[in-house]
Design an enzyme around this catalytic site. Structure first.
Site, PDB file in Angstrom:
ATOM      1  N   GLY A  58     -43.298  11.997  -2.504  1.00 43.30           N
ATOM      2  CA  GLY A  58     -44.655  12.471  -2.224  1.00 43.30           C
ATOM      3  C   GLY A  58     -44.661  13.972  -2.048  1.00 43.30           C
ATOM      4  CB  CYS A  85     -37.912  12.297  -3.198  1.00 40.82           C
ATOM      5  SG  CYS A  85     -38.116  14.080  -3.263  1.00 40.82           S
ATOM      6  CE1 TYR A  86     -43.226  13.611   3.377  1.00 36.77           C
ATOM      7  CE2 TYR A  86     -43.792  11.302   3.128  1.00 36.77           C
ATOM      8  CZ  TYR A  86     -43.885  12.479   3.821  1.00 36.77           C
ATOM      9  OH  TYR A  86     -44.617  12.536   4.980  1.00 36.77           O
ATOM     10  CG  HIS A 177     -37.793  11.589  -8.036  1.00 38.11           C
ATOM     11  ND1 HIS A 177     -38.831  10.898  -7.458  1.00 38.11           N
ATOM     12  CD2 HIS A 177     -37.832  12.834  -7.510  1.00 38.11           C
ATOM     13  CE1 HIS A 177     -39.485  11.692  -6.622  1.00 38.11           C
ATOM     14  NE2 HIS A 177     -38.904  12.879  -6.638  1.00 38.11           N
ATOM     15  CD  GLU A 179     -38.769   7.686  -8.999  1.00 38.89           C
ATOM     16  OE1 GLU A 179     -37.560   7.653  -8.687  1.00 38.89           O
ATOM     17  OE2 GLU A 179     -39.619   8.274  -8.322  1.00 38.89           O
ATOM     18  CB  SER A 230     -62.405  -4.100 -27.739  1.00 35.89           C
ATOM     19  OG  SER A 230     -61.020  -4.157 -27.443  1.00 35.89           O
ATOM     20  CG  ASP A 234     -55.201  -3.910 -22.720  1.00 33.72           C
ATOM     21  OD1 ASP A 234     -54.031  -4.066 -23.126  1.00 33.72           O
ATOM     22  OD2 ASP A 234     -55.620  -2.838 -22.251  1.00 33.72           O
ATOM     23  CB  SER A 235     -60.185  -7.525 -24.997  1.00 33.26           C
ATOM     24  OG  SER A 235     -60.144  -7.010 -26.302  1.00 33.26           O
ATOM     25  CE  LYS A 376     -52.035  -1.058 -24.223  1.00 31.77           C
ATOM     26  NZ  LYS A 376     -53.498  -1.205 -24.210  1.00 31.77           N
TER      27      LYS A 376
END
Ligand code: XMP
Length: 520
Positions: A58, A85-86, A177, A179, A230, A234-235, A376
């Site tokens: 953060g 980190c933070y 980090h 990640e 659409s 996703d849809s 996603k």
């Protein structure tokens, strides 16, 4: 909230990269949820019953008055905790150690080495094969006194406490980090942490499919559901999943606003109605949309007009279904995560995004959002699991307002027809050269300028167009794709040669920021 899976709780302190922690964990088949630090209370801890906790990075400094902290109960749950980190500094400070504002700032690449005798610690399995690990640092503060029970496990030149741990409680904290992409073996560290915490890696899309189907059935009962299709991933995935769960209780509505790409409507209708036998209303409303857009050249006005009409038209057609009680949406997890904001003040609207927000209230419908827990890439994996064709799942994103925002200035039918042809050639070129998967999104924009050219022996006075192709992870930032010259000249030749109305092709080499991906 009851969890079907072991859950890892990520407490967010506002790092730009908190979402990456979640993505890395999901890649390890570990279910996790991100919650802002201020919202983590006893009720949430009880409901989630996390098997482990990660404290994110953060922008604050723990030495600042009123800087954020984790609820003390997190350290009393008896589960492994990893501070990043933070999050490391919060952990040290809350457990009785000390942190000082840094005299030695460290940003970017650094190398961490294990402290002598710690090389074989479980948390280091598969790490330090080359003696040291490249990591990505971004900190100004640093730990100066360890809490009771902690020892140093790894150090870098700028961070004497780069990795610290209390092995008796399975508490770990790292200054870097793990990640981010720039910590190449960060994933192994996260994998070791989740293994130590006893995660079984039970978060798979195969299992999710079964659970999601059961959940949809429980929510919907014998009610009717409508779903706006659409043509996007996703849809489409939401629709196929819903159809598997409730069959003909689902009706899809596909609104053709006349701003689709070449062959798009046929492809969507062909696949859903003919292949999947999903009841589908194909609403050809192009006259209505293009009529309303006549003379409109302001980008925001275009977006608002399309958004408003879309809701009206969708509402109208959805009522044909009769007594539907539910509206399905392909909402994803990143849309749901509440972000921690330290900047304060209202954020600026760059573009009004096209969505069907407001529809459920207007129509008095309840929402069904079967993808709410997914990123996603997980939606794509679920799509594969459901048997959607690979070329459909791998499609580049296409914006709700469609070609309208790729046609700066006034939209005319002529310009749209030219744009469709040029766009189809560009995409065909990309596919032929085997580049489609490498590129996040590619399209053509038709520019509101005519330029002079020479074709054969004559003078031409036609539109210019711009090719746009970007690489990106999530659309938030992007870089232009570095095509080879040969590719660009071949594509320009084809477009000018095959598309009547275009006599000049440019390539957009703007990154995002400062540009955006779309032109409007
Ligand atoms: P920008 O242009 O903001 O686009 O850099 C980022 C990503 O979002 C897509 N986009 C939209 N998607 N409705 C959508 O569903 C919209 O109104 C919209 N506007 C932009 C864009 O195609 C890119 O992938």
């Amino acid at each position: 909230m009851t969890q079907a899976h072991d859950c890892l709780l990520i407490i967010d302190f506002g790092s730009q990269v908190t979402q990456l922690i979640a993505r890395r964990l999901r890649e390890l088949s570990v279910y996790c949820e991100i919650h802002p630090y201020a919202k983590v209370d006893d009720a949430l801890l009880d409901a989630l019953a996390p098997r482990a906790v990660i404290l994110s990075g953060g922008p604050a400094s723990v030495t600042d008055k009123d800087s954020p902290r984790a609820p003390q109960r997190v350290f009393e749950l008896g589960v492994p905790v990893l501070g990043i980190c933070y999050g490391q500094q919060v952990m040290v400070e809350q457990l009785g150690g000390a942190v000082e504002s840094g005299h030695h700032r460290e940003f970017g690449r650094a190398f961490v080495e294990p402290v002598h005798g710690r090389e074989d610690a479980h948390i280091f399995t598969g790490l330090f094969a080359a003696g040291r690990e490249e990591v990505w640092m971004s900190h100004g503060d640093r730990v100066t006194a360890l809490p009771a029970g902690f020892e140093v496990y790894g150090r870098s030149s700028g961070a004497p406490c780069a990795i610290i741990a209390d092995p008796s409680r399975n508490f770990f904290a790292v200054q870097f980090h793990p990640e981010v992409h720039h910590t190449p073996n960060g994933r192994a560290l996260l994998a070791n942490f989740t293994r130590l915490a006893g995660f079984r890696g039970d978060w798979t899309m195969g299992a999710y499919r079964e659970e999601a189907i059961a959940k949809i059935r429980a929510q919907v009962g014998d009610g009717k559901v409508i779903c706006g299709l659409s043509g996007g991933v996703d849809s489409s995935v939401a629709a196929v999943l819903l159809h598997e769960a409730i069959g003909d209780q689902l009706t899809c509505v596909f609104v053709d606003h006349g701003l689709l790409r070449a062959g798009e409507a046929e492809e969507v209708v062909g696949m859903f109605r003919d292949h999947y036998n999903i009841p589908l209303i194909h609403a050809d409303e192009s006259e209505r949309f293009l009529g309303a857009l006549e003379g409109v050249s302001d980008p925001e006005e275009k977006r608002k007009t399309i958004g408003r009409l879309f809701i009206e038209v969708f509402d109208h057609h959805a009522r044909e279904v009769g007594d539907a009680q539910f509206l399905a949406q392909g909402t994803l997890y990143p849309d749901v995560i509440e972000s921690v904001s330290f900047a304060g003040g209202p954020s600026v609207t760059i573009k009004s995004h096209h969505n069907v927000g407001g529809l459920p209230e207007k129509m008095g419908l309840d929402l069904v959002e079967p993808l709410r827990e997914l990123f996603k890439d997980e939606v794509r994996a679920l799509g594969r699991e459901l048997g959607l064709p690979a070329h459909f799942i791998g499609r580049h994103p296409f914006p709700g307002p469609g070609l309208a925002i790729r046609c700066p200035g006034e939209i005319t039918r002529d310009k749209l027809a030219i744009l469709r042809k040029a766009d189809a050639i560009f995409i065909d070129q990309i596919r032929r050269h085997g580049l489609y998967e490498e590129i996040w999104q590619a399209f053509v924009a038709i520019l509101p300028v005519r330029t002079v050219g020479v074709m054969g022996d004559g003078r031409s006075y036609d539109y210019a167009c711009a090719l746009r192709a970007v690489t990106s992870v999530d659309g938030m930032t992007a870089d232009y794709y570095p095509f080879r010259h040969e590719f660009l000249s071949e594509t320009a030749n084809r477009i000018v040669g095959e598309v009547e109305g275009i006599n000049r092709v440019t390539y957009d080499i703007t990154s995002k920021p400062p540009g955006t991906i779309e032109w409007e």
